[in-house]
Write a protein that holds these residues in place. Sequence first.
Motif, mmCIF file in Angstrom:
data_model
loop_
_atom_site.group_PDB
_atom_site.id
_atom_site.type_symbol
_atom_site.label_atom_id
_atom_site.label_comp_id
_atom_site.label_asym_id
_atom_site.label_seq_id
_atom_site.Cartn_x
_atom_site.Cartn_y
_atom_site.Cartn_z
ATOM 1 N N UNK A 100 25.149 63.051 64.400
ATOM 2 C CA UNK A 100 24.337 62.815 65.585
ATOM 3 C C UNK A 100 22.933 62.402 65.202
ATOM 4 N N UNK A 101 22.437 61.335 65.831
ATOM 5 C CA UNK A 101 21.062 60.895 65.645
ATOM 6 C C UNK A 101 20.321 61.263 66.923
ATOM 7 N N UNK A 102 19.402 62.231 66.864
ATOM 8 C CA UNK A 102 18.728 62.681 68.087
ATOM 9 C C UNK A 102 18.043 61.532 68.826
ATOM 10 N N UNK A 103 18.085 61.600 70.160
ATOM 11 C CA UNK A 103 17.436 60.590 70.985
ATOM 12 C C UNK A 103 15.926 60.762 70.902
ATOM 13 N N UNK A 104 15.215 59.661 71.062
ATOM 14 C CA UNK A 104 13.756 59.738 71.101
ATOM 15 C C UNK A 104 13.332 60.303 72.449
ATOM 16 N N UNK A 105 12.101 60.757 72.515
ATOM 17 C CA UNK A 105 11.563 61.276 73.773
ATOM 18 C C UNK A 105 11.636 60.187 74.843
ATOM 19 N N UNK A 114 13.957 57.921 79.855
ATOM 20 C CA UNK A 114 14.574 56.810 80.577
ATOM 21 C C UNK A 114 15.920 57.203 81.180
ATOM 22 N N UNK A 115 16.724 57.917 80.415
ATOM 23 C CA UNK A 115 18.036 58.342 80.914
ATOM 24 C C UNK A 115 17.862 59.334 82.063
ATOM 25 N N UNK A 157 17.443 59.063 89.770
ATOM 26 C CA UNK A 157 17.591 58.033 90.799
ATOM 27 C C UNK A 157 19.008 58.093 91.380
ATOM 28 N N UNK A 158 19.997 58.259 90.507
ATOM 29 C CA UNK A 158 21.394 58.376 90.952
ATOM 30 C C UNK A 158 21.564 59.629 91.801
#
Length: 105
Positions: A15-20, A25-26, A32-33
């Motif tokens: 696993x490569x951790x997501x950036x802040x 963004x996600x 919004x959804x």
Amino acid sequence: MTQPPHDPHAGHGTMVPRTKEEIENIVKRLKRIEGQVRGVQKMVEDNRYCIDILVQISAIQAALRQVGMQLLERHANHCVAKAIREGSGEESLRELMNVIKQFSK
């Protein structure tokens, strides 16, 4: 005796951790959804026209698919690529294919 803190990445060595920024963004898209889903709930409560509700549901499904595709692409480009470089690509590719099958149902 205290337990060690839960590691959400345990068992996912590739696993490569997501950036802040990626996380923000996600989360923004998911919120919004979430708002769209609440809007559909209100439409049902207000006894709105079925077609209008169905159009909104279709938009929600498309938005979720976009988020899912974004996550799949990131996973392939980061986590799977890392696993291949580190020699554990077969397992990571198998996992990716299984989730793609599940995602495309």
